[in-house]
Scaffold this motif. Structure first.
Motif, mmCIF file in Angstrom:
data_model
loop_
_atom_site.group_PDB
_atom_site.id
_atom_site.type_symbol
_atom_site.label_atom_id
_atom_site.label_comp_id
_atom_site.label_asym_id
_atom_site.label_seq_id
_atom_site.Cartn_x
_atom_site.Cartn_y
_atom_site.Cartn_z
ATOM 1 N N ALA A 60 -62.089 -43.765 41.426
ATOM 2 C CA ALA A 60 -63.429 -43.965 41.995
ATOM 3 C C ALA A 60 -63.897 -45.407 41.821
ATOM 4 O O ALA A 60 -64.521 -45.978 42.724
ATOM 5 C CB ALA A 60 -64.416 -42.995 41.353
ATOM 6 N N LEU A 61 -63.606 -46.003 40.685
ATOM 7 C CA LEU A 61 -63.982 -47.402 40.459
ATOM 8 C C LEU A 61 -63.242 -48.328 41.420
ATOM 9 O O LEU A 61 -63.825 -49.282 41.955
ATOM 10 C CB LEU A 61 -63.705 -47.804 39.012
ATOM 11 C CG LEU A 61 -64.688 -47.273 37.976
ATOM 12 C CD1 LEU A 61 -64.171 -47.523 36.565
ATOM 13 C CD2 LEU A 61 -66.067 -47.918 38.137
ATOM 14 N N LEU A 62 -61.961 -48.064 41.636
ATOM 15 C CA LEU A 62 -61.198 -48.871 42.592
ATOM 16 C C LEU A 62 -61.802 -48.763 43.987
ATOM 17 O O LEU A 62 -62.022 -49.774 44.666
ATOM 18 C CB LEU A 62 -59.744 -48.406 42.622
ATOM 19 C CG LEU A 62 -58.883 -48.996 43.750
ATOM 20 C CD1 LEU A 62 -58.685 -50.486 43.557
ATOM 21 C CD2 LEU A 62 -57.536 -48.280 43.839
ATOM 22 N N VAL A 63 -62.077 -47.542 44.422
ATOM 23 C CA VAL A 63 -62.622 -47.328 45.769
ATOM 24 C C VAL A 63 -63.985 -48.001 45.911
ATOM 25 O O VAL A 63 -64.258 -48.684 46.905
ATOM 26 C CB VAL A 63 -62.721 -45.822 46.077
ATOM 27 C CG1 VAL A 63 -63.448 -45.590 47.398
ATOM 28 C CG2 VAL A 63 -61.327 -45.200 46.119
ATOM 29 N N ALA A 64 -64.842 -47.854 44.911
ATOM 30 C CA ALA A 64 -66.171 -48.464 44.963
ATOM 31 C C ALA A 64 -66.073 -49.978 45.064
ATOM 32 O O ALA A 64 -66.779 -50.616 45.865
ATOM 33 C CB ALA A 64 -66.974 -48.060 43.731
ATOM 34 N N GLY A 65 -65.198 -50.570 44.249
ATOM 35 C CA GLY A 65 -65.076 -52.022 44.248
ATOM 36 C C GLY A 65 -64.542 -52.574 45.554
ATOM 37 O O GLY A 65 -65.094 -53.544 46.106
ATOM 38 N N VAL A 66 -63.488 -51.968 46.066
ATOM 39 C CA VAL A 66 -62.894 -52.453 47.311
ATOM 40 C C VAL A 66 -63.843 -52.242 48.484
ATOM 41 O O VAL A 66 -64.000 -53.120 49.346
ATOM 42 C CB VAL A 66 -61.544 -51.762 47.569
ATOM 43 C CG1 VAL A 66 -61.024 -52.093 48.969
ATOM 44 C CG2 VAL A 66 -60.526 -52.191 46.515
ATOM 45 N N ALA A 67 -64.503 -51.088 48.532
ATOM 46 C CA ALA A 67 -65.437 -50.805 49.628
ATOM 47 C C ALA A 67 -66.576 -51.824 49.648
ATOM 48 O O ALA A 67 -66.937 -52.348 50.713
ATOM 49 C CB ALA A 67 -65.992 -49.393 49.487
ATOM 50 N N ALA A 68 -67.135 -52.111 48.491
ATOM 51 C CA ALA A 68 -68.235 -53.068 48.407
ATOM 52 C C ALA A 68 -67.784 -54.472 48.780
ATOM 53 O O ALA A 68 -68.477 -55.196 49.507
ATOM 54 C CB ALA A 68 -68.825 -53.061 47.001
ATOM 55 N N ALA A 69 -66.616 -54.862 48.288
ATOM 56 C CA ALA A 69 -66.102 -56.194 48.601
ATOM 57 C C ALA A 69 -65.856 -56.345 50.100
ATOM 58 O O ALA A 69 -66.184 -57.382 50.701
ATOM 59 C CB ALA A 69 -64.813 -56.446 47.819
ATOM 60 N N ARG A 70 -65.299 -55.308 50.716
ATOM 61 C CA ARG A 70 -65.047 -55.366 52.156
ATOM 62 C C ARG A 70 -66.344 -55.454 52.952
ATOM 63 O O ARG A 70 -66.419 -56.164 53.967
ATOM 64 C CB ARG A 70 -64.259 -54.133 52.585
ATOM 65 C CG ARG A 70 -62.791 -54.161 52.171
ATOM 66 C CD ARG A 70 -62.095 -52.859 52.537
ATOM 67 N NE ARG A 70 -60.635 -52.937 52.400
ATOM 68 C CZ ARG A 70 -59.811 -51.930 52.638
ATOM 69 N NH1 ARG A 70 -60.310 -50.742 53.005
ATOM 70 N NH2 ARG A 70 -58.509 -52.075 52.491
ATOM 71 N N ALA A 71 -67.371 -54.749 52.493
ATOM 72 C CA ALA A 71 -68.665 -54.805 53.185
ATOM 73 C C ALA A 71 -69.257 -56.211 53.096
ATOM 74 O O ALA A 71 -69.768 -56.745 54.086
ATOM 75 C CB ALA A 71 -69.619 -53.777 52.587
ATOM 76 N N LEU A 72 -69.192 -56.808 51.919
ATOM 77 C CA LEU A 72 -69.707 -58.175 51.752
ATOM 78 C C LEU A 72 -68.920 -59.160 52.612
ATOM 79 O O LEU A 72 -69.512 -60.041 53.268
ATOM 80 C CB LEU A 72 -69.638 -58.587 50.286
ATOM 81 C CG LEU A 72 -70.683 -57.955 49.363
ATOM 82 C CD1 LEU A 72 -70.354 -58.231 47.907
ATOM 83 C CD2 LEU A 72 -72.084 -58.481 49.688
ATOM 84 N N GLN A 73 -67.612 -59.017 52.633
ATOM 85 C CA GLN A 73 -66.790 -59.906 53.438
ATOM 86 C C GLN A 73 -67.101 -59.754 54.926
ATOM 87 O O GLN A 73 -67.133 -60.737 55.669
ATOM 88 C CB GLN A 73 -65.318 -59.644 53.166
ATOM 89 C CG GLN A 73 -64.862 -60.108 51.782
ATOM 90 C CD GLN A 73 -63.427 -59.728 51.482
ATOM 91 O OE1 GLN A 73 -63.079 -58.553 51.387
ATOM 92 N NE2 GLN A 73 -62.566 -60.715 51.343
ATOM 93 N N ALA A 74 -67.343 -58.522 55.351
ATOM 94 C CA ALA A 74 -67.687 -58.284 56.755
ATOM 95 C C ALA A 74 -69.003 -58.956 57.136
ATOM 96 O O ALA A 74 -69.219 -59.306 58.295
ATOM 97 C CB ALA A 74 -67.772 -56.782 57.025
ATOM 98 N N GLU A 75 -69.866 -59.148 56.136
ATOM 99 C CA GLU A 75 -71.152 -59.813 56.365
ATOM 100 C C GLU A 75 -71.076 -61.317 56.124
ATOM 101 O O GLU A 75 -72.100 -62.005 56.095
ATOM 102 C CB GLU A 75 -72.218 -59.191 55.465
ATOM 103 C CG GLU A 75 -72.531 -57.737 55.788
ATOM 104 C CD GLU A 75 -72.993 -57.541 57.215
ATOM 105 O OE1 GLU A 75 -73.843 -58.348 57.673
ATOM 106 O OE2 GLU A 75 -72.497 -56.598 57.887
ATOM 107 N N GLY A 76 -69.867 -61.825 55.901
ATOM 108 C CA GLY A 76 -69.693 -63.270 55.781
ATOM 109 C C GLY A 76 -69.650 -63.820 54.372
ATOM 110 O O GLY A 76 -69.560 -65.042 54.189
ATOM 111 N N VAL A 77 -69.719 -62.959 53.366
ATOM 112 C CA VAL A 77 -69.657 -63.419 51.972
ATOM 113 C C VAL A 77 -68.197 -63.365 51.532
ATOM 114 O O VAL A 77 -67.672 -62.287 51.228
ATOM 115 C CB VAL A 77 -70.529 -62.557 51.044
ATOM 116 C CG1 VAL A 77 -70.486 -63.104 49.617
ATOM 117 C CG2 VAL A 77 -71.964 -62.506 51.546
ATOM 118 N N GLN A 78 -67.554 -64.514 51.508
ATOM 119 C CA GLN A 78 -66.140 -64.582 51.175
ATOM 120 C C GLN A 78 -65.961 -65.128 49.751
ATOM 121 O O GLN A 78 -66.492 -66.186 49.426
ATOM 122 C CB GLN A 78 -65.405 -65.495 52.160
ATOM 123 C CG GLN A 78 -65.438 -65.002 53.602
ATOM 124 C CD GLN A 78 -64.705 -63.682 53.786
ATOM 125 O OE1 GLN A 78 -63.807 -63.348 53.026
ATOM 126 N NE2 GLN A 78 -65.081 -62.936 54.828
#
Length: 311
Positions: A60-78
């Motif tokens: 669950a921690l892995l999924v939460a972290g990757v999902a959040a990171a991908r959302a931020l990246q999709a919004e331009g936060v690299q």
């Protein structure tokens, strides 16, 4: 470099953590991908009952972290660099493109299974605040027994250290630490395995074997290692860190010092909490540290854009 993504480890979990992720297409895609790999609904893995299992916690921690990171990246936060605490290192490796999310899911699930199988009961971790490593190491060494082993585990800050081993031995060390002036010394009730010590050597061995059939790539951005706290750019070095860190102390304070030295202006912590944010704030009050759980997507996007404009 200016932005570092931080991925928390076991102990940060909380019930319904996956249900509280941002409403974003990247999050939904990540949850769907997890369902395909696990052949189950990942949203069943974050209930209070499910999180009694080390396996569910780590996945669950892995999924939460990757999902959040991908959302931020999709919004331009690299991110310009990544670091993950304990199992959070797998999310960091995925975000650095050193490892696919699908392979990370399989490895983290295996990691949790191996850890739980090795020490199903009677073992865990404790945290001590207000005592430096040297003094705590002396307490541990002076009261070590083969029947109730205890080891120094995570070096989160100069005066926040976790210990790992048998619950009986941990409670003895915690009591002595309080006598020596610790401001806090308590058992971590939501961690049920003795992570990051030699007791997990067999887990490291099995993980390394499993990784032989998995392809690791050169990361697009540096990955700060758990075991050595060095910025890694070699896929084999990242593979070794992910395998061996479970049986070695996490040198977290040194790792975030590396991020700072490489020019990090903004630390961004992935869900579900803000433990790593507070550690970064304490270590470097001259830098910004935000958690997605507390600040939200919009605030992080605004702050990140301003920092990028300045640098």
């Amino acid at each position: 470099m200016s932005i570092a993504f931080l991925f928390p480890g076991q102990g940060s979990q909380q019930p319904n953590m996956l249900h509280h992720l941002p409403e974003h297409p990247a999050v939904q895609e990540t949850l769907h991908e997890a369902n395909e790999v696990l052949h189950d609904d990942i949203l069943r893995w974050d209930s209070a009952e499910a999180l009694q299992s080390t396996i569910a916690v780590q996945v669950a921690l892995l999924v939460a972290g990757v999902a959040a990171a991908r959302a931020l990246q999709a919004e331009g936060v690299q991110p310009d660099m990544v670091a993950g605490h304990s199992v959070g290192a797998f999310g960091a490796a995925v975000t650095a493109n050193a490892l696919t999310f699908r392979d990370a899911l399989s490895l983290v699930k295996l990691r949790g299974e191996l850890m739980e199988r090795a020490y199903p009961h009677g073992y865990g971790m404790g945290v001590v605040l207000g005592i430096e490593e040297r003094k705590l190491s002396q307490i541990v060494a002076n009261h070590f027994t083969n029947d109730a082993p205890v080891y120094i585990a995570n070096l989160n800050s100069p005066k926040q250290i976790t210990i790992s081993g048998s619950v009986h031995g941990i409670e003895t060390v915690l009591a002595l630490a309080r006598e020596e002036g610790a401001s806090r010394a308590e058992l971590l009730k939501n961690v049920r395995v003795p992570s990051h010590c030699v007791l997990m050597k067999s887990v490291s061995f099995e993980l390394r074997k499993a990784m032989e059939s998995i392809s690791f790539q050169k990361p697009h951005i540096p990955y700060a290692a758990n075991r050595t706290a060095r910025p890694l750019r070699d896929p084999e070095a990242i593979k070794e860190d992910l395998a061996l860190s479970v049986s070695h102390p996490v040198r977290w304070h040194e790792a975030i010092c590396v991020l700072f030295e490489l020019g990090t202006q903004l630390f961004v912590e992935m869900p579900p909490k803000h433990v790593l944010t507070h550690l970064a704030q304490q270590a470097f009050p001259c830098r910004r540290a935000l958690s997605l759980a507390d600040s939200g997507m919009r605030t992080i996007c605004i702050v990140a854009e301003r920092i990028k404009e300045k640098h």
